[in-house]
Design a protein around this motif. Sequence first.
Motif, PDB file in Angstrom:
ATOM      1  N   THR A  81      19.966  18.513   9.030  1.00 40.11           N
ATOM      2  CA  THR A  81      21.421  18.616   9.660  1.00 40.11           C
ATOM      3  C   THR A  81      21.534  20.186   9.452  1.00 40.11           C
ATOM      4  OG1 THR A  81      22.402  18.132   7.143  1.00 40.11           O
ATOM      5  CG2 THR A  81      22.144  16.405   8.658  1.00 40.11           C
ATOM      6  N   SER A  82      22.553  20.506  10.155  1.00 42.92           N
ATOM      7  CA  SER A  82      23.093  21.809  10.244  1.00 42.92           C
ATOM      8  C   SER A  82      24.492  22.171  10.597  1.00 42.92           C
ATOM      9  CB  SER A  82      22.022  22.785  11.255  1.00 42.92           C
ATOM     10  OG  SER A  82      22.146  22.369  12.414  1.00 42.92           O
ATOM     11  N   ASP A  83      24.938  23.095  10.335  1.00 46.44           N
ATOM     12  CA  ASP A  83      26.365  23.396  10.518  1.00 46.44           C
ATOM     13  C   ASP A  83      26.560  23.541  12.169  1.00 46.44           C
ATOM     14  OD1 ASP A  83      27.177  23.397   8.009  1.00 46.44           O
ATOM     15  OD2 ASP A  83      26.999  25.583   7.613  1.00 46.44           O
ATOM     16  N   ALA A  84      27.698  23.035  12.487  1.00 44.79           N
ATOM     17  CA  ALA A  84      28.074  22.923  14.037  1.00 44.79           C
ATOM     18  C   ALA A  84      29.272  23.779  14.393  1.00 44.79           C
ATOM     19  CB  ALA A  84      28.051  21.446  14.573  1.00 44.79           C
ATOM     20  N   THR A  85      29.422  24.171  15.522  1.00 46.17           N
ATOM     21  CA  THR A  85      30.718  24.841  15.872  1.00 46.17           C
ATOM     22  C   THR A  85      30.912  24.136  17.555  1.00 46.17           C
ATOM     23  OG1 THR A  85      29.619  26.665  17.076  1.00 46.17           O
ATOM     24  CG2 THR A  85      29.999  27.043  14.934  1.00 46.17           C
ATOM     25  N   THR A  86      32.151  24.615  17.525  1.00 44.29           N
ATOM     26  CA  THR A  86      32.903  24.144  18.917  1.00 44.29           C
ATOM     27  C   THR A  86      31.931  24.573  20.094  1.00 44.29           C
ATOM     28  OG1 THR A  86      34.245  25.948  19.084  1.00 44.29           O
ATOM     29  CG2 THR A  86      35.065  24.119  18.078  1.00 44.29           C
ATOM     30  N   ASP A  87      31.049  25.579  19.864  1.00 43.96           N
ATOM     31  CA  ASP A  87      30.206  25.904  20.767  1.00 43.96           C
ATOM     32  C   ASP A  87      28.967  24.946  21.330  1.00 43.96           C
ATOM     33  OD1 ASP A  87      31.322  28.254  21.244  1.00 43.96           O
ATOM     34  OD2 ASP A  87      30.314  29.639  19.853  1.00 43.96           O
ATOM     35  N   ASP A  88      28.679  24.126  20.088  1.00 44.16           N
ATOM     36  CA  ASP A  88      27.814  23.189  20.440  1.00 44.16           C
ATOM     37  C   ASP A  88      28.431  21.860  21.340  1.00 44.16           C
ATOM     38  OD1 ASP A  88      25.676  24.481  18.767  1.00 44.16           O
ATOM     39  OD2 ASP A  88      26.900  24.023  17.106  1.00 44.16           O
ATOM     40  N   LEU A  89      29.667  21.933  21.418  1.00 39.60           N
ATOM     41  CA  LEU A  89      30.255  20.780  22.219  1.00 39.60           C
ATOM     42  C   LEU A  89      30.486  21.191  23.533  1.00 39.60           C
ATOM     43  CD1 LEU A  89      32.777  19.607  19.330  1.00 39.60           C
ATOM     44  CD2 LEU A  89      30.567  18.693  20.036  1.00 39.60           C
ATOM     45  N   THR A  90      30.258  20.330  24.369  1.00 33.52           N
ATOM     46  CA  THR A  90      30.611  20.741  25.928  1.00 33.52           C
ATOM     47  C   THR A  90      32.051  20.305  26.375  1.00 33.52           C
ATOM     48  OG1 THR A  90      28.360  19.908  26.384  1.00 33.52           O
ATOM     49  CG2 THR A  90      29.784  20.120  28.171  1.00 33.52           C
ATOM     50  N   GLU A  91      32.684  21.209  26.548  1.00 30.85           N
ATOM     51  CA  GLU A  91      34.170  21.047  27.212  1.00 30.85           C
ATOM     52  C   GLU A  91      34.269  20.080  28.180  1.00 30.85           C
ATOM     53  OE1 GLU A  91      37.874  23.778  28.170  1.00 30.85           O
ATOM     54  OE2 GLU A  91      36.038  24.469  29.033  1.00 30.85           O
ATOM     55  N   GLY A  92      35.181  19.055  27.976  1.00 34.75           N
ATOM     56  CA  GLY A  92      35.335  18.141  28.590  1.00 34.75           C
ATOM     57  C   GLY A  92      36.296  18.503  30.007  1.00 34.75           C
ATOM     58  N   SER A  93      36.827  17.559  30.653  1.00 37.63           N
ATOM     59  CA  SER A  93      37.717  17.661  32.080  1.00 37.63           C
ATOM     60  C   SER A  93      39.335  17.920  31.620  1.00 37.63           C
ATOM     61  CB  SER A  93      37.583  16.697  32.767  1.00 37.63           C
ATOM     62  OG  SER A  93      37.885  15.317  32.259  1.00 37.63           O
ATOM     63  N   THR A  94      39.457  17.083  30.399  1.00 36.65           N
ATOM     64  CA  THR A  94      40.898  17.200  30.084  1.00 36.65           C
ATOM     65  C   THR A  94      41.128  18.001  28.637  1.00 36.65           C
ATOM     66  OG1 THR A  94      40.714  15.100  29.027  1.00 36.65           O
ATOM     67  CG2 THR A  94      41.506  15.164  31.200  1.00 36.65           C
ATOM     68  N   LEU A 117      40.511  21.011  27.132  1.00 38.53           N
ATOM     69  CA  LEU A 117      39.960  21.951  27.197  1.00 38.53           C
ATOM     70  C   LEU A 117      40.043  22.931  26.039  1.00 38.53           C
ATOM     71  CD1 LEU A 117      41.704  22.705  30.797  1.00 38.53           C
ATOM     72  CD2 LEU A 117      39.348  21.724  30.251  1.00 38.53           C
ATOM     73  N   TYR A 118      39.205  23.982  25.959  1.00 39.11           N
ATOM     74  CA  TYR A 118      39.343  24.880  24.771  1.00 39.11           C
ATOM     75  C   TYR A 118      40.503  26.009  24.949  1.00 39.11           C
ATOM     76  CZ  TYR A 118      34.830  23.221  23.533  1.00 39.11           C
ATOM     77  OH  TYR A 118      33.738  22.425  23.102  1.00 39.11           O
ATOM     78  N   HIS A 119      41.010  26.380  23.913  1.00 37.34           N
ATOM     79  CA  HIS A 119      42.259  27.353  24.128  1.00 37.34           C
ATOM     80  C   HIS A 119      41.574  28.634  24.288  1.00 37.34           C
ATOM     81  CE1 HIS A 119      45.706  29.594  23.405  1.00 37.34           C
ATOM     82  NE2 HIS A 119      45.021  30.503  22.258  1.00 37.34           N
ATOM     83  N   THR A 120      41.943  29.589  24.888  1.00 41.65           N
ATOM     84  CA  THR A 120      41.311  30.800  25.061  1.00 41.65           C
ATOM     85  C   THR A 120      42.478  32.012  25.147  1.00 41.65           C
ATOM     86  OG1 THR A 120      41.041  30.880  27.311  1.00 41.65           O
ATOM     87  CG2 THR A 120      39.085  29.993  25.990  1.00 41.65           C
ATOM     88  N   GLU A 121      42.393  33.049  24.957  1.00 38.93           N
ATOM     89  CA  GLU A 121      43.301  34.030  25.054  1.00 38.93           C
ATOM     90  C   GLU A 121      43.693  34.110  26.524  1.00 38.93           C
ATOM     91  OE1 GLU A 121      42.028  37.688  23.321  1.00 38.93           O
ATOM     92  OE2 GLU A 121      42.033  36.815  21.360  1.00 38.93           O
ATOM     93  N   ALA A 122      42.732  33.998  27.429  1.00 38.30           N
ATOM     94  CA  ALA A 122      43.111  34.139  28.908  1.00 38.30           C
ATOM     95  C   ALA A 122      43.977  33.058  29.268  1.00 38.30           C
ATOM     96  CB  ALA A 122      41.676  34.212  29.651  1.00 38.30           C
ATOM     97  N   ARG A 123      43.592  31.821  28.941  1.00 39.22           N
ATOM     98  CA  ARG A 123      44.501  30.517  29.257  1.00 39.22           C
ATOM     99  C   ARG A 123      45.697  30.937  28.638  1.00 39.22           C
ATOM    100  NH1 ARG A 123      40.085  26.050  28.560  1.00 39.22           N
ATOM    101  NH2 ARG A 123      38.980  26.219  30.434  1.00 39.22           N
TER     102      ARG A 123
END
Length: 475
Positions: free
Chosen positions: A144-157, A159-165
């Motif tokens: 096992t190893s630590d995971a981040t949200t970068d390891d998860l594929t963004e879905g259609s609904t 959505l990740y929060h970003t500064e631009a959004r």
Amino acid sequence: MAGQKVKLKDQLGRVVRVGSDATGATVGKDLRWPDGAVVKPSDIRNPSTDTGSTGSLAPTVWKLIREIPANIQKLAKLADIGFTTRGGDGEWYQRLIAQGEGIAVTNGDGVAGDPTVALAELDNVGGGALQKTARDGYGRLAGTSDATTDDLTEGSTNLYHTEARAAAAAPVQSVNTKTGAVVLGPSDVGAQPASANLTAWAAIAPAAKADDSSVVHKAGTETITGAKTFSVDQYLSGVGTALRTDANTGSYLTLRDGVVGVTLSSNGGMRFLVAGGTEAFRFQSGAAVFSFAGVPVTDNGVPWGDPAVRWSELRAANGTINTSDAREKTPVRPLTPAELAAAVELGCEIGGYQWLAMIEVKGAAARQHIGMTVQRAIEIMQSHGLDPCAYGFICYDEWPELPEIRHEWPAQPQVVDDFGNLVREAVDAGFEIVQQHRPAGDRYSFRMDELLAFIARGLAHRLDTVEQRLRDAGL
């Protein structure tokens, strides 16, 4: 041929002769039973029923054949179920296929069929921290190893929060119905308005405000000068709290309105002051010191002392003054002959005695006292037909048991303020006894002045009788 005799394993004690050139016997040919019958292969397959030629020994035939190898004999002795294996010591053992952690075994002893071994099913115990997992070709967890949200594929609904959004989102339109350049007040955010004194304090110019050294703080050691007047009652609470003055004066706490009050001190005990600040009385060194006359709350309604808790001695320059006002008594009657006779006999009972409690303390040096016992006086009164309890000089008191009462307090930790100043010392759990245990009891007593008056009247009657007899005798 010479050979040798070999004893047969039967109850008849028969023997057979084995030639010196004998090489053994063959099953089904020349190996025979004790009765001479040839041993057949079917006879030694451990038949379930008696064949007739071996008697009742058929089920245990292997135990009777000496020529069977020792290891086979040991194998025949195994009685449990399971698989058989031979150890390095030449012994035979029976084993079972047992399940281990994560391994499930079916029919481990092989009795009901072939054993099967499989991975046990694991319960889903839930997740934990977000982790990545790696598995080998067999599907086993390899790491096992630590995971981040970068390891998860963004879905259609989702959505990740970003500064631009966030910047692209619609701005705030209003606050509490206010729009444009909004200025918020306390009511706009549900806050209570500031108190009048706080508002007044905020309005004072900074230069006119008192600095920190001129303000009395909630915690810490400070010196306060001048008279302080409080508009409402103030209370001290907590273990060990006190108002203290300079230790050199010995005064710890003074509660007074200028003329009347109470003063507690280390060298003066507790002092009670009356009008003008004059001391009325004080408790000091185990004694109550009075400066004024002690007066009961009600007339003739409060006793001094208790039958179970008595004063040991009462010292005074003069004796007690007892009321003897004719306006408060019935007319004085003469004593009856029975009373006079009892009074004379009581006078003869006066003698010396010692207190038992004093003998325990002083031994033979305990002082002698003069008087009698109430129990003896009761006997004399009753012998003359009189009720002892009808006379005031006979007293009897009894009291109930009092339980011990404790005031207890729990342990309290040390308290300091945000600046590390000591607010309250740590206090250990403890107790104090506010009422001592007292067993139930009773006690007899005299009103000695009335007893002596009773005896004196009897002696006067006796003198009158003697004088009358002398007069009658012309003397």
